[in-house]
Scaffold this motif. Sequence first.
Motif, PDB file in Angstrom:
ATOM      1  N   TRP A   1       0.831  -1.205   0.000  1.00 38.24           N
ATOM      2  CA  TRP A   1       0.000   0.000   0.000  1.00 38.24           C
ATOM      3  C   TRP A   1       0.868   1.259   0.000  1.00 38.24           C
ATOM      4  CZ3 TRP A   1      -0.495   3.995   3.507  1.00 38.24           C
ATOM      5  CH2 TRP A   1      -1.544   4.880   3.259  1.00 38.24           C
ATOM      6  N   ALA A   2       1.906   1.289   0.825  1.00 37.88           N
ATOM      7  CA  ALA A   2       2.801   2.451   0.886  1.00 37.88           C
ATOM      8  C   ALA A   2       3.526   2.641  -0.447  1.00 37.88           C
ATOM      9  CB  ALA A   2       3.804   2.299   2.028  1.00 37.88           C
TER      10      ALA A   2
ATOM     11  N   LEU B   1       2.643   9.914   0.087  1.00 37.57           N
ATOM     12  CA  LEU B   1       3.272   9.764   1.398  1.00 37.57           C
ATOM     13  C   LEU B   1       4.599  10.515   1.492  1.00 37.57           C
ATOM     14  CD1 LEU B   1       2.492   5.989   2.047  1.00 37.57           C
ATOM     15  CD2 LEU B   1       1.381   7.978   3.115  1.00 37.57           C
ATOM     16  N   ALA B   2       5.294  10.690   0.367  1.00 35.78           N
ATOM     17  CA  ALA B   2       6.576  11.404   0.374  1.00 35.78           C
ATOM     18  C   ALA B   2       6.407  12.867   0.788  1.00 35.78           C
ATOM     19  CB  ALA B   2       7.236  11.314  -0.997  1.00 35.78           C
TER      20      ALA B   2
ATOM     21  N   GLN C   1      10.697   2.040   4.906  1.00 38.09           N
ATOM     22  CA  GLN C   1      11.858   2.844   4.537  1.00 38.09           C
ATOM     23  C   GLN C   1      12.745   2.116   3.519  1.00 38.09           C
ATOM     24  OE1 GLN C   1      13.538   5.726   7.431  1.00 38.09           O
ATOM     25  NE2 GLN C   1      15.240   4.300   7.449  1.00 38.09           N
ATOM     26  N   LYS C   2      13.051   0.849   3.794  1.00 40.23           N
ATOM     27  CA  LYS C   2      13.947   0.085   2.916  1.00 40.23           C
ATOM     28  C   LYS C   2      13.289  -0.331   1.611  1.00 40.23           C
ATOM     29  CE  LYS C   2      17.040  -1.744   6.432  1.00 40.23           C
ATOM     30  NZ  LYS C   2      17.505  -2.931   7.142  1.00 40.23           N
ATOM     31  N   GLN C   3      12.051  -0.797   1.667  1.00 43.22           N
ATOM     32  CA  GLN C   3      11.412  -1.358   0.483  1.00 43.22           C
ATOM     33  C   GLN C   3      10.690  -0.321  -0.369  1.00 43.22           C
ATOM     34  OE1 GLN C   3      10.020  -4.905   3.168  1.00 43.22           O
ATOM     35  NE2 GLN C   3       9.596  -5.443   1.045  1.00 43.22           N
ATOM     36  N   VAL C   4      10.280   0.786   0.244  1.00 43.91           N
ATOM     37  CA  VAL C   4       9.536   1.807  -0.500  1.00 43.91           C
ATOM     38  C   VAL C   4      10.396   3.040  -0.752  1.00 43.91           C
ATOM     39  CG1 VAL C   4       7.429   3.211  -0.513  1.00 43.91           C
ATOM     40  CG2 VAL C   4       7.384   0.931   0.500  1.00 43.91           C
ATOM     41  N   GLY C   5      11.396   3.261   0.099  1.00 39.55           N
ATOM     42  CA  GLY C   5      12.280   4.397  -0.078  1.00 39.55           C
ATOM     43  C   GLY C   5      11.776   5.692   0.533  1.00 39.55           C
ATOM     44  N   LEU C   6      10.863   5.602   1.492  1.00 37.56           N
ATOM     45  CA  LEU C   6      10.341   6.786   2.160  1.00 37.56           C
ATOM     46  C   LEU C   6      11.101   7.049   3.459  1.00 37.56           C
ATOM     47  CD1 LEU C   6       6.527   6.066   1.718  1.00 37.56           C
ATOM     48  CD2 LEU C   6       7.854   7.845   0.553  1.00 37.56           C
ATOM     49  N   SER C   7      11.199   8.302   3.832  1.00 40.16           N
ATOM     50  CA  SER C   7      11.802   8.674   5.104  1.00 40.16           C
ATOM     51  C   SER C   7      10.771   8.464   6.211  1.00 40.16           C
ATOM     52  CB  SER C   7      12.223  10.145   5.060  1.00 40.16           C
ATOM     53  OG  SER C   7      12.722  10.546   6.305  1.00 40.16           O
ATOM     54  N   VAL C   8      11.159   7.717   7.246  1.00 40.05           N
ATOM     55  CA  VAL C   8      10.231   7.366   8.320  1.00 40.05           C
ATOM     56  C   VAL C   8      10.901   7.623   9.668  1.00 40.05           C
ATOM     57  CG1 VAL C   8       8.858   5.513   9.352  1.00 40.05           C
ATOM     58  CG2 VAL C   8       9.201   5.550   6.876  1.00 40.05           C
TER      59      VAL C   8
ATOM     60  N   LEU D   1      -9.526   4.532   0.514  1.00 43.13           N
ATOM     61  CA  LEU D   1     -10.573   5.555   0.518  1.00 43.13           C
ATOM     62  C   LEU D   1     -10.101   6.819   1.237  1.00 43.13           C
ATOM     63  CD1 LEU D   1     -13.669   3.306   1.204  1.00 43.13           C
ATOM     64  CD2 LEU D   1     -13.158   4.539  -0.908  1.00 43.13           C
ATOM     65  N   LEU D   2      -9.413   6.652   2.341  1.00 46.70           N
ATOM     66  CA  LEU D   2      -8.946   7.811   3.110  1.00 46.70           C
ATOM     67  C   LEU D   2      -7.909   8.616   2.332  1.00 46.70           C
ATOM     68  CD1 LEU D   2      -8.914   9.444   5.717  1.00 46.70           C
ATOM     69  CD2 LEU D   2      -7.331   7.773   6.667  1.00 46.70           C
ATOM     70  N   ILE D   3      -6.902   7.953   1.795  1.00 43.64           N
ATOM     71  CA  ILE D   3      -5.821   8.675   1.123  1.00 43.64           C
ATOM     72  C   ILE D   3      -6.286   9.287  -0.203  1.00 43.64           C
ATOM     73  CG2 ILE D   3      -4.763   6.814  -0.219  1.00 43.64           C
ATOM     74  CD1 ILE D   3      -2.030   7.900   0.896  1.00 43.64           C
ATOM     75  N   SER D   4      -7.356   8.765  -0.802  1.00 45.56           N
ATOM     76  CA  SER D   4      -7.851   9.315  -2.062  1.00 45.56           C
ATOM     77  C   SER D   4      -8.922  10.390  -1.855  1.00 45.56           C
ATOM     78  CB  SER D   4      -8.396   8.195  -2.955  1.00 45.56           C
ATOM     79  OG  SER D   4      -9.529   7.601  -2.355  1.00 45.56           O
TER      80      SER D   4
END
Length: 146
Positions: free
Chosen positions: A21-22, A29-30, A45-52, A117-120
């Motif tokens: 989902w992320a 999310l970025a 962080q590792k699999q999606v590349g986002l700062s967490v 639904l929430l994020i959209s």
Amino acid sequence: MTRLRIALIAHDSRKDAMVDWAFYNRETLADCTLWATSTTGTRVQKQVGLSVNMLRSGPLGGDAQIGAMIATSELDVVFFFWDQLTPQPHDVDIRTLLRLAVLYDVPIACNRRSADLLISSPLFNNLNYHHGPRSGHAEERPVGNA
């Protein structure tokens, strides 16, 4: 610049769904400040590349930390992919976190479809909506027989 503050939590059996989902929502999310329990956050962080920003593992107090952040208005949205069928040793913290999200009127999505639904929603990125008065906020409720 103010950013939406989001918590990500996923029980072991739901971590793959959270990462998927992320990844699908990584661009949105970025632009947010992300907090997560440690194992979930590390995978995102590792699999999606986002700062967490990492908190403790759920069983070691991470769910309680997120509950405290809700109570102190430090979070705007919670995505909590939880497993209702597997007993959790920190069930009390989970129930408290869910109760606080409802009490303080913080949107919480507990599965992939509600998260989608929430994020959209057109309200998702509206900081005035998230930081404005909250109808369910504990301090705004009448006390006693009012």
